[in-house]
Design an enzyme around this catalytic site. Structure first.
Site, mmCIF file in Angstrom:
data_model
loop_
_atom_site.group_PDB
_atom_site.id
_atom_site.type_symbol
_atom_site.label_atom_id
_atom_site.label_comp_id
_atom_site.label_asym_id
_atom_site.label_seq_id
_atom_site.Cartn_x
_atom_site.Cartn_y
_atom_site.Cartn_z
ATOM 1 N N LYS A 111 0.833 -1.210 0.000
ATOM 2 C CA LYS A 111 0.000 0.000 0.000
ATOM 3 C C LYS A 111 0.863 1.253 0.000
ATOM 4 O O LYS A 111 0.543 2.242 -0.661
ATOM 5 C CB LYS A 111 -0.924 0.007 1.227
ATOM 6 C CG LYS A 111 -2.139 -0.876 1.073
ATOM 7 C CD LYS A 111 -3.157 -0.219 0.162
ATOM 8 C CE LYS A 111 -4.347 -1.144 -0.051
ATOM 9 N NZ LYS A 111 -5.256 -0.615 -1.077
ATOM 10 N N LYS A 194 -7.752 -12.728 -13.507
ATOM 11 C CA LYS A 194 -8.926 -13.334 -12.898
ATOM 12 C C LYS A 194 -9.957 -12.238 -12.637
ATOM 13 O O LYS A 194 -9.643 -11.054 -12.700
ATOM 14 C CB LYS A 194 -8.544 -14.065 -11.616
ATOM 15 C CG LYS A 194 -8.481 -13.220 -10.381
ATOM 16 C CD LYS A 194 -8.423 -14.123 -9.155
ATOM 17 C CE LYS A 194 -8.655 -13.267 -7.930
ATOM 18 N NZ LYS A 194 -8.427 -13.850 -6.679
ATOM 19 N N LYS A 197 -12.341 -6.375 -9.686
ATOM 20 C CA LYS A 197 -12.936 -5.067 -9.981
ATOM 21 C C LYS A 197 -12.038 -4.223 -10.868
ATOM 22 O O LYS A 197 -12.477 -3.565 -11.778
ATOM 23 C CB LYS A 197 -13.159 -4.293 -8.682
ATOM 24 C CG LYS A 197 -14.282 -4.827 -7.864
ATOM 25 C CD LYS A 197 -14.310 -4.142 -6.515
ATOM 26 C CE LYS A 197 -15.023 -5.076 -5.570
ATOM 27 N NZ LYS A 197 -15.213 -4.607 -4.257
#
Ligand code: TRP
Length: 330
Positions: A111, A194, A197
């Site tokens: 992150k 895969k 979103k």
């Protein structure tokens, strides 16, 4: 009954991959465990400090959970930010969480790389908030994806550490309950990845028939089998995996036979696949719409979940305060 906790960040609509990954296993677990399924809106602030509409985001997930069959009479469904006891436990856990171990967490490092201008303390202490979510209900099982394994190890470490420091047996060490289900893949327009979103290649549970058909028909294929009984390349295997999940065995076998004898027509396969996805999705989509049109009901369900979550969390916090040595709550 054993307690199960799982959270989901409200960052968008659920897609079919989420359904076959997490949500379906929640629906099964609610019959066998004392389940708490919550919407981790505080966690989402670590990445999106200024959400457009935090209330509506939570309602969306709530409606989609309900539409998938999570039953508020069986499971406790609530919104994280409604249960402030979690914050108190978060604070205590943070007092015994060390900078070094938090910085070493893979998700933190990732992150920090993704949002270099916002490496905030919430991001650093994401694992302690997650541990608080879990330990506040003394959960023994946590259904999560593989990417959460390190956070789960941290949770166990924090539980153990608390017990050791205060010489108590308060927190059980929760086990991860990996929903291993083979990753559901739908080929993106570029034929890779895969269902996720970010890829723009997924089919949402709230998606209507026309839009599903369009997406499926656009899915990338190849120029066809080169020899009988040959191995399927990834883009084709993806379609068959999907077929395996939403279609009947006969349908699967029919197209598999056509692949093996080389007479397959991808257009036919996709048409059938699209119809089977639509048939699967349609009842869920309708229920999502119904719930989304009834915010009063959604809010009532959230309130009832909050009540139950409060009760469990309050009990734990009372014990924790007493163990640390605080004066009893008035
Ligand atoms: N970190 C989890 C995720 O990103 C979400 C989450 C927050 C969670 N608190 C939790 C999952 C507690 C399980 C238990 O997917």
């Amino acid at each position: 009954m054993e307690t199960v906790v799982s959270g989901i960040r409200p960052t968008g609509n659920l897609h079919i991959g989420n359904y076959f990954g997490a949500v379906k296993s929640f629906v099964q677990m609610q019959n066998a465990y004392n389940c708490y399924f919550f919407i981790a809106d505080w966690h989402s602030l670590t990445t999106y400090p200024k959400p457009d509409d935090i209330v509506q985001n939570a309602r969306t997930i709530l409606a989609e959970y309900l539409a998938c069959g999570i039953d508020p009479e069986k499971a406790t469904i609530y919104i994280q930010s409604d249960v402030k006891e979690v914050l108190e436990l978060y604070l205590y856990l943070n007092m015994n969480a060390y900078l070094g171990e938090l910085e070493r967490t893979t998700t933190f490092k990732e992150k920090a790389r993704q949002q270099p201008d916002n490496v905030n303390a919430g991001l650093l202490t994401y694992p302690t908030l997650m541990a608080a979510d879990i330990l506040v209900h003394k959960a023994v099982k946590v259904p999560v994806g593989k990417d959460q394994e390190q956070n789960m190890e941290m949770t166990r470490k924090f539980a153990r550490r608390f017990n050791n420091i205060y010489d108590v047996e308060l927190f059980p060490e929760p086990a991860s309950f990996s929903f291993t289900s083979k990753a559901i893949k739908i080929p993106g327009l570029d034929g890779s990845g895969k269902m996720g979103k970010s890829d723009g290649n997924c089919i949402y549970l709230k998606e209507d028939a026309a839009s599903i058909r369009k997406k499926v028909m656009k899915a990338v294929t190849d120029s066809g089998p080169t020899a009988p009984n040959s191995e399927k390349p990834e883009v084709i295997q993806n379609l068959f995996t999907f077929l395996d999940i939403v279609s009947t065995k006969d349908t699967y076998d029919y197209f598999n036979g056509k692949w093996n004898d080389g007479s397959i027509r991808y257009g036919d396969l996709k048409k059938q696949l699209a119809e089977d996805i639509v048939a699967f999705n349609e009842p869920i989509r309708e229920r999502i719409e119904e719930y989304m049109g009834n915010t009063e009901l959604l809010d009532k369900i959230a309130r009832q979940g909050t009540e139950k979550a409060h009760e469990s969390a309050r009990k734990t916090i009372r014990q924790v305060r007493e163990i640390i040595g605080f004066r009893k709550h008035p």
